[in-house]
Design an enzyme around this catalytic site. Structure first.
Site, PDB file in Angstrom:
ATOM      1  N   ASN A 107       1.316  -0.993  -0.182  1.00 18.35           N
ATOM      2  CA  ASN A 107      -0.012   0.037   0.145  1.00 18.35           C
ATOM      3  C   ASN A 107       1.125   1.355   0.251  1.00 18.35           C
ATOM      4  OD1 ASN A 107       0.977   0.458   2.879  1.00 18.35           O
ATOM      5  ND2 ASN A 107      -1.346  -0.266   3.487  1.00 18.35           N
ATOM      6  N   HIS A 156      -8.207  -5.751  -7.507  1.00 18.42           N
ATOM      7  CA  HIS A 156      -7.171  -5.211  -6.815  1.00 18.42           C
ATOM      8  C   HIS A 156      -7.806  -4.292  -5.877  1.00 18.42           C
ATOM      9  CE1 HIS A 156      -3.894  -7.235  -8.239  1.00 18.42           C
ATOM     10  NE2 HIS A 156      -4.310  -6.760  -9.505  1.00 18.42           N
ATOM     11  N   GLU A 198       1.515   0.204 -15.642  1.00 16.54           N
ATOM     12  CA  GLU A 198       2.111  -0.782 -14.873  1.00 16.54           C
ATOM     13  C   GLU A 198       1.539  -2.247 -15.869  1.00 16.54           C
ATOM     14  OE1 GLU A 198       1.548  -4.085 -11.391  1.00 16.54           O
ATOM     15  OE2 GLU A 198       0.035  -2.471 -11.868  1.00 16.54           O
ATOM     16  N   HIS A 199       0.357  -2.224 -16.735  1.00 20.29           N
ATOM     17  CA  HIS A 199       0.109  -3.322 -17.777  1.00 20.29           C
ATOM     18  C   HIS A 199       0.071  -2.538 -19.249  1.00 20.29           C
ATOM     19  CE1 HIS A 199      -0.457  -5.266 -13.978  1.00 20.29           C
ATOM     20  NE2 HIS A 199       0.189  -6.044 -13.622  1.00 20.29           N
ATOM     21  N   GLU A 223      40.628  21.485 -11.784  1.00 21.36           N
ATOM     22  CA  GLU A 223      39.830  21.280 -10.375  1.00 21.36           C
ATOM     23  C   GLU A 223      40.245  21.517  -8.657  1.00 21.36           C
ATOM     24  OE1 GLU A 223      37.640  17.381 -10.967  1.00 21.36           O
ATOM     25  OE2 GLU A 223      37.340  17.380 -12.580  1.00 21.36           O
TER      26      GLU A 223
END
Length: 434
Positions: free
Chosen positions: A219, A270, A330-331, A418
């Site tokens: 979650n 889901h 995601e898909h 540098e």
């Protein structure tokens, strides 16, 4: 079932595909909503260890009941196997075998490079020492996530792989999760979940061993904790609420629309926070899809609340795929010969499913692809879980006598430019030794 419907004119009014994608993404919450609470939990776990983990477990997971020990005993894992239906064990074994084959492809050999000045640099791939897989256990248990995480870590060469999952009100982790752990050869399982579990794994406690990488869905609290601790422990990414985009072409046919509807309803299992979107160049196709969804949902009680959207685009199949790329789901499913032909044009998806037979559900369980995927549009830059998440590249440098003077002549002027005089001296000091 509330469905947001965008016509081609709405997409243009919003400012084109990118703005339309942002509008659709805004239909679900992001991690910012729990950031303050997660920061407090992580801080307490770091300072108080096991005591805070038990307190949060009592508050969030076991409904006020006294939690069982955080570490699951080995005999509990053995007993769990005996509780599982034979067909579940057989299905998990198929998933384990297929995921292992695909994961192994992501493991590279060491490579050595000889450079013109005479030195050699070897790129070594080494697995991390220890990893943990977070397995959600709230609305539904996910033994398949055990497979996706543990098998992939093992393929990467990680020997120490732990699993953690939140217990229920009875203080127990689901038997399917425990059985999957035993089938995958997991020795350490922790009864803990939420942000407190991620913090315990990142810092270590009296009973929880610190790991190098934490992966898995969860979650917003879990994912926000992973984001907050990303400088302390390796993570796979911010795996927020699941999402699916189905691009339905003109050549999908009635069966293609029917299967797309079924896949969208499956995604909505889901629950709240999921984003389910269909894109088509035909208003008629979307009308048919909407009617099919309304008819099907009535007889499928496991379908939860989700953010639904049907989007019509002007410009045909290519425009539909362009919007899908902007959503970076995601898909992503492509159904219909006209959109399936554009599969090579897909650049932003966690996992791409091409053709009406390629249901997302196969990828969730047994296809061999991994179901731990970037969400929330992160597929623009992130990848699904693979062996690479559990391995790191280490460079090994060997500079011989022949290379020293040439490299010092090139490197010392850069160091001095540098302001690092001793860097230059360090390189030049080797010249006299050869």
């Amino acid at each position: 079932m509330k469905i947001e419907r965008l016509g081609a004119a709405d997409v243009e009014r919003l400012g084109g595909p990118r703005s339309a994608a942002e509008h659709l993404r805004a239909l679900v919450a992001d991690g910012a909503s729990v950031e303050e609470a997660v920061r407090e939990i992580v801080g307490r776990v770091r300072a108080e260890g096991d005591a805070s983990v038990r307190e949060y477990t009592r508050r969030f997971d076991t409904a006020g009941n006294e939690p069982r020990p955080v570490v699951v005993a080995p005999e509990e894992l053995d007993a769990a196997i005996k509780e599982l239906p034979l067909e579940l064990v057989a299905g998990l074994q198929v998933a384990i075998a297929n995921v292992a084959v695909v994961a192994q492809v992501g493991v590279d050999e060491d490579r050595a490079v000889a450079l013109p000045q005479g030195q050699r640099v070897r790129l070594r791939e080494v697995p991390v020492r220890a990893a943990a897989v977070y397995v959600p256990g709230g609305r539904a248990p996910y033994p398949s996530t055990v497979v996706m995480g543990v098998v992939t870590a093992r393929a990467a060469g990680v020997l120490d792989v732990a699993v953690c999952s939140p217990p229920g009100a009875d203080g127990q982790i689901d038997q399917g999760i425990l059985g999957a752990c035993r089938l995958c050869g997991v020795e350490r399982v922790y009864r803990m979940g939420g942000a407190q579990a991620i913090a315990a794994l990142a810092y270590g406690t009296e009973t929880v061993s610190r790991v190098d990488v934490v992966v898995g869905p969860g979650n917003l609290y879990v994912q926000e904790a992973k984001r907050l601790l990303a400088a302390t422990v390796g993570i796979d990414g911010f795996a927020g609420p699941s999402d699916l985009v189905a691009v339905i072409g003109e050549q999908a046919g009635g069966r293609g629309v029917e299967l797309a509807a079924l896949d969208m309803l499956a995604q909505a299992e889901h629950g709240a926070g999921s984003l389910v979107v269909a894109i088509a160049a035909s208003a008629e196709t979307l009308d048919t899809l909407a009617q099919t969804l309304e008819r099907m949902v009535v007889t499928r009680p496991t379908v939860g609340e989700a953010a639904w959207a049907l989007v019509e685009v002007a410009g045909g199949a290519r425009a539909a795929v362009e919007l899908a790329n902007e959503l970076a789901p995601e898909h992503l499913e492509l159904i219909g010969a006209d959109v399936e032909a554009l599969a090579p044009a897909v650049r932003s998806a966690g996992c791409l499913f091409v053709g009406a037979e390629s249901a997302t559900a196969f990828g969730d369980y047994v296809a061999g692809s991994n179901h731990v995927l970037p969400t929330g549009g992160a597929a623009r830059f992130a990848s699904g879980l693979s062996a690479r998440h559990f391995r790191r590249r280490m460079q090994e440098v060997r500079i011989g006598a022949d290379a020293v003077s040439r490299l010092a002549a090139a490197g010392a002027p850069i160091a001095r430019a540098e302001g690092f005089e001793v860097h230059a001296e360090s390189m030049e000091a080797r010249i006299g030794d050869n």
